[in-house]
Design an enzyme around this catalytic site. Sequence first.
Site, PDB file in Angstrom:
ATOM      1  N   HIS A  48      -7.184   4.663  -1.793  1.00 28.12           N
ATOM      2  CA  HIS A  48      -7.283   3.319  -1.743  1.00 28.12           C
ATOM      3  C   HIS A  48      -8.467   3.163  -3.061  1.00 28.12           C
ATOM      4  CE1 HIS A  48      -6.612  -0.578  -0.209  1.00 28.12           C
ATOM      5  NE2 HIS A  48      -7.533  -1.057  -0.541  1.00 28.12           N
TER       6      HIS A  48
ATOM      7  N   SER B 140      -6.649  -4.098  -3.169  1.00 34.44           N
ATOM      8  CA  SER B 140      -7.021  -4.275  -1.961  1.00 34.44           C
ATOM      9  C   SER B 140      -6.395  -5.947  -0.812  1.00 34.44           C
ATOM     10  CB  SER B 140      -8.226  -4.175  -0.836  1.00 34.44           C
ATOM     11  OG  SER B 140      -8.143  -4.029   0.650  1.00 34.44           O
TER      12      SER B 140
ATOM     13  N   ASP C 229      -2.005   5.917   0.111  1.00 37.89           N
ATOM     14  CA  ASP C 229      -2.984   5.090   0.180  1.00 37.89           C
ATOM     15  C   ASP C 229      -2.919   4.606   1.766  1.00 37.89           C
ATOM     16  OD1 ASP C 229      -4.425   2.736   0.054  1.00 37.89           O
ATOM     17  OD2 ASP C 229      -3.891   1.722  -1.227  1.00 37.89           O
TER      18      ASP C 229
END
Length: 537
Positions: free
Chosen positions: A499, A245, A470
């Site tokens: 994710h 991320s 995502d």
Amino acid sequence: MRKSRLGRRTAALGTAGALVTATLIAGAVTAPAASAAPSTGQGHAKGGDREARGAAIAAARAAKAGVDWLDCPADWNLPKPIQCGYVTVPLDYAEPFGKQIEIAVDRIGNTGTKAERQGALLYNPGGPGGSGLRFPARVTSRSAVWAKSAKGYDFVGFDPRGVGKSTPISCVDPQEFVKAPKMDPVPDSEADKRAQRKLAREYAEGCHERSGWMLPHMTTPNTARDLDVIRAALGEKKLNYLGVSYGTYLGAVYGTLFPDHVRRMVVDSVVNPSREKIWYQANLDQDVAFEQRWKDWQDWVARNDATFHLGDTRAEVQEQWLKLRATAKKEPLGGIVGPAELISFFQSAPYYDSAWVPVATVFSKYVAGDTQALVDAAAPDLTDTAGNASAENGNAVYTAVECADAKWPTNWRKWDRDNTRLHRDHPFMTWANAWMNLPCATWPVKQHNPVDVKTGKGLPPVLIVQSERDAATPYAGAVELHQRFEGSRLITERDAGSHGVTGLVNPCVNDRVDTYLLTGKVDARDVTCAPHATPKP
């Protein structure tokens, strides 16, 4: 970004939020050799750049000092034999001998032989604002996905500057931060918008009042410099890194500033590193992707109507959602769960497949008449003072980093126009995301220009992993980084949208990550993998 990313983020102000975790028997952990001096890569040179020189000074100092590893404090809740320590870094790299701050680190030794050891693997789970200290627990919990890589690497976690056990920042009293119900993020009137704008401005002011001394230095480039100092303190000549991320953006910036310090780098669920995207446009892009993934979840719920009884079409599931939302808006459930709290709870489903069953189960119970199950799931726990402090701190760091990394629009008309337009077709997250980021419009300290992420001399192949659908970090971000980092390889998980891909069971992905970390080898071309297994109710 509505988090981040990592984990998922905690919400702010009058909006919704979320919170995610990144999910770690070694023998004695040997002390690192403290002799590795930093090489003189791009991150140190560039025409007398003061920060680059300061980073080189700090890294050389850390290489000599090493880390004083001890048993972890009991309140860190980290099982033995994980060890903990601190690395000292400059608050301002332009002043390397000025004020210093502490970065909390932990580690567990590699599970293989001494001959199999390849060094330390550092991890960042996202955010900005996520803690990486749970990473070594992937070894103590015997995570099968990471068992092969753990043979070769010490697993090292850290709290980035501002976070948790490192020198932390804060923007508001944590108990006030979590109080509910908050305002409905979707405004009914101009008065609602004015109220939310006031909350955002007050939040920015609170950050300055409580943590103003750190705010100018809460940037991704400074965190990347911290990462290089940690590398040196560990005695590592080159960095092995796993970022998820926001951690992918941290990795991209590190790779740009210190290309010849990278040995292996895996980035998973990629923030678009384009300067035009960081960070205002990236959040707008998220709103579109969240709507798509929200619909994916609704389709799955509809296919499993025999279990959840929420409708056998997406439209019927959406109707139940809108009905719930309207009920909570009229009178918050249990007096504390309104639309903002519902979004905070339900957004975990478009974030992570692992939340599909739990969220649908609670929703199903509510429709069947069990309101308390939803209240228990979505309401804040005011007795969890430690958890609330962590949530507030995570949100403070998220805001501080994104606001400082880039110049944000200051004209409210632009925010209003962009989010009003997006909300028409993407209503699930748009306004909640807007209010969460609006403090950046009135941020009280300098905002910088984002780093121009690109390939530098010495950068090895970087492995990029991304699911196609995502929500938090849309697929285009992985493509953008792939184009910017020459020699990188992209693994795409097709028709999937969870994710954080590397922690899931998908041998097509897992085997390639292990091969890369243990041998440095990547496929001759990019790879598309079938999706991991869909959750079963």
